[in-house]
Design an enzyme around this catalytic site. Structure first.
Site: not given
Ligand code: UD1
Length: 435
Positions: A117, A396, A305, A122, A22-23
């Site tokens: 969420c 999902r 995850d 996030r 999915k990701n």
């Molecule tokens: C993706 C995955 C999710 C997985 C996560 C971490 C997808 C669709 N989802 O989520 O399943 O759990 O990676 O492996 O691929 N952060 C900030 N600011 C930002 C962006 C991120 O502070 O602008 C923080 C987040 O709150 C979190 C950390 O950085 O604590 C990592 O998040 P991130 O790797 O970006 O997660 P997702 O891409 O949302």
């Protein structure tokens, strides 16, 4: 809400085919819309998140449909709208990838903030800083991010913290920017490498994906192509744990064992026997799992995850395990596991789990995607019947989870909710034909 009724206690046995990731699917479907001409994507899972991102892109003008052989066709040539709808975007944080797409393709984007969420706050601040560094102006008005750039220009961007979404969004935005972009402290997940390979197969010049520094030399144009995405390491890990928690013997087919290294090592430490082939893994659990300590970390560390599914297994393990969550605020679901008899204490980012001999069936509710999966796993091992509501959250990110579990001998029944059922039918049938 749709429900699953699970009667626990049957060891899982047999072979299960793991779906596409999915990701990877989500950013790759968005990336297909950067190009000219058709892309044909294989191994795309038919889960609700895939339907949602496709629906968002359809509303923006792209033509997207599944053919009879389950290949997803994407023709982006009519994509001309730059405003994404709140109703769809709010369902899924990954829909923020359309911001990178629209900036690169149309020079402007209006995308709702994904908001909070069940995993706590996030934010998307790293994404926005990255867009600004590439030359975009950003305004946040009435809950929408409004981004504009006459031209995106490559530069050096240090991403504060390893972030999958930021790395991908900036790859989408920079693939056709002027000059070279260097993404430093980039995330290294296999899905990032998959996106880079796909973009390169369309004509992009991206090197270093899978390391801390990704170099993107902007190109003039991208052309649609055929591509088969990687398989889902989290779904595979979930089935490994399902096997461990039920004392089963299961072969996982269509997997990349290398992507599952941290899960394999921790499952082996918990006492599961694991044999690896080139595309499959056999998992055999002859005895009760033993307690294991771990902390989540960006890839190649133990995936956040997989934390919830693993905690479900530790809930029935011999001994006490200490599990630290370092990525998200992700322990709310343990209240539901406690209702099934689990002995878990949470102190901020750490769960201390004293394994009990047996969980007992109870009515419980999924609070997010992976939490829902953890409850399904707990229910498979529990004595008696468990009723899990909120199953649409599990749908999902898992393709036909209940069907696959039934194939392995589990007693799982789905009770559909009329409203959700209508939405699923609408999403499913509308993708059987071109728009
Ligand atoms: C993706 C995955 C999710 C997985 C996560 C971490 C997808 C669709 N989802 O989520 O399943 O759990 O990676 O492996 O691929 N952060 C900030 N600011 C930002 C962006 C991120 O502070 O602008 C923080 C987040 O709150 C979190 C950390 O950085 O604590 C990592 O998040 P991130 O790797 O970006 O997660 P997702 O891409 O949302």
């Amino acid at each position: 809400m749709a429900k699953l009724i699970v009667r626990g206690g049957t060891p899982l046995k047999g072979k299960v085919r793991i779906s596409g990731a999915k990701n990877s699917a989500l950013p790759i479907i968005v990336a297909a819309c950067l190009a000219e001409g058709e892309s044909v994507l294989e191994n795309i899972p038919r889960d609700i998140d895939v339907y949602t991102i496709s629906m968002i892109l359809r509303e923006l003008g792209a033509d997207i449909w599944f053919d009879e052989a389950d290949r997803l066709h994407v023709i982006p040539d009519g994509l001309e709208k730059h405003q994404a709808s709140y109703d769809l975007v709010r369902r899924m944080r990954a829909s923020f990838y359309v911001a990178g797409l629209l900036l690169a393709r149309l020079g402007k984007a209006e995308v709702p903030l994904p908001g909070g969420c069940a995993l706590g706050s996030r934010p998307v601040d790293y994404h926005l800083k990255g867009f600004q560094a590439l030359g975009a102006t950003i305004n946040i008005e009435h809950g929408y991010v409004k981004a504009e750039a006459k031209e995106l220009v490559g530069t050096k961007i240090y991403i504060n913290r390893s972030s999958v979404g930021t790395t991908m969004n900036l790859m989408l935005a920079a693939a056709q920017a002027q000059g070279t972009t260097l993404l430093e402290n980039a995330a290294k997940e296999p899905e990032i490498v998959d996106l880079a390979i796909y973009l390169n197969s369309m004509g992009a010049r991206i090197r270093g994906a899978g390391t801390d520094v990704i170099r993107i030399d902007g190109v003039e144009g991208l052309k649609g192509t055929e591509y088969s995405i990687i398989s889902d390491r989290i779904e595979a890990g979930t089935f490994m744990v399902a096997c461990g928690i039920t004392g089963g013997d299961v072969v996982l087919d269509n997997v990349v064992p290398e992507h599952l290294r941290s899960t394999i090592l921790k499952c082996a430490e918990a006492g599961l026997e694991i044999e690896e082939g080139p595309n499959e893994i056999r998992v055999c659990a002859n005895k009760r799992p033993v307690a294991v300590d771990l902390e989540t970390a960006p890839y190649p560390g133990f995936a956040t995850d997989m934390q919830q599914p693993f905690v479900a297994m530790m809930a029935v393990a011999e001994g006490t395990s200490v599990i630290r969550e370092t990525i998200f605020d992700r322990f709310r679901y343990v209240d539901e596991l406690r209702r099934m008899g689990a002995d878990i204490k949470v102190d901020r980012d750490t769960a201390i789990i004293r394994g009990v001999e047996e969980l007992t069936g109870a009515p419980v509710e999924a609070t997010d995607l992976r939490a829902g999966a953890a409850l399904v796993l707990a229910a498979l091992s529990a004595k008696g019947e468990t009723e899990i509501s909120g199953v649409e959250l599990v749908d999902r990110g898992y393709e036909h989870l209940d069907e696959k579990l039934r194939q392995l001998g589990a007693h799982v029944t789905r009770i559909a909710d009329q409203e959700d059922d209508d939405l699923t039918k609408h999403l499913t049938t509308s993708f059987l034909e071109r728009c």
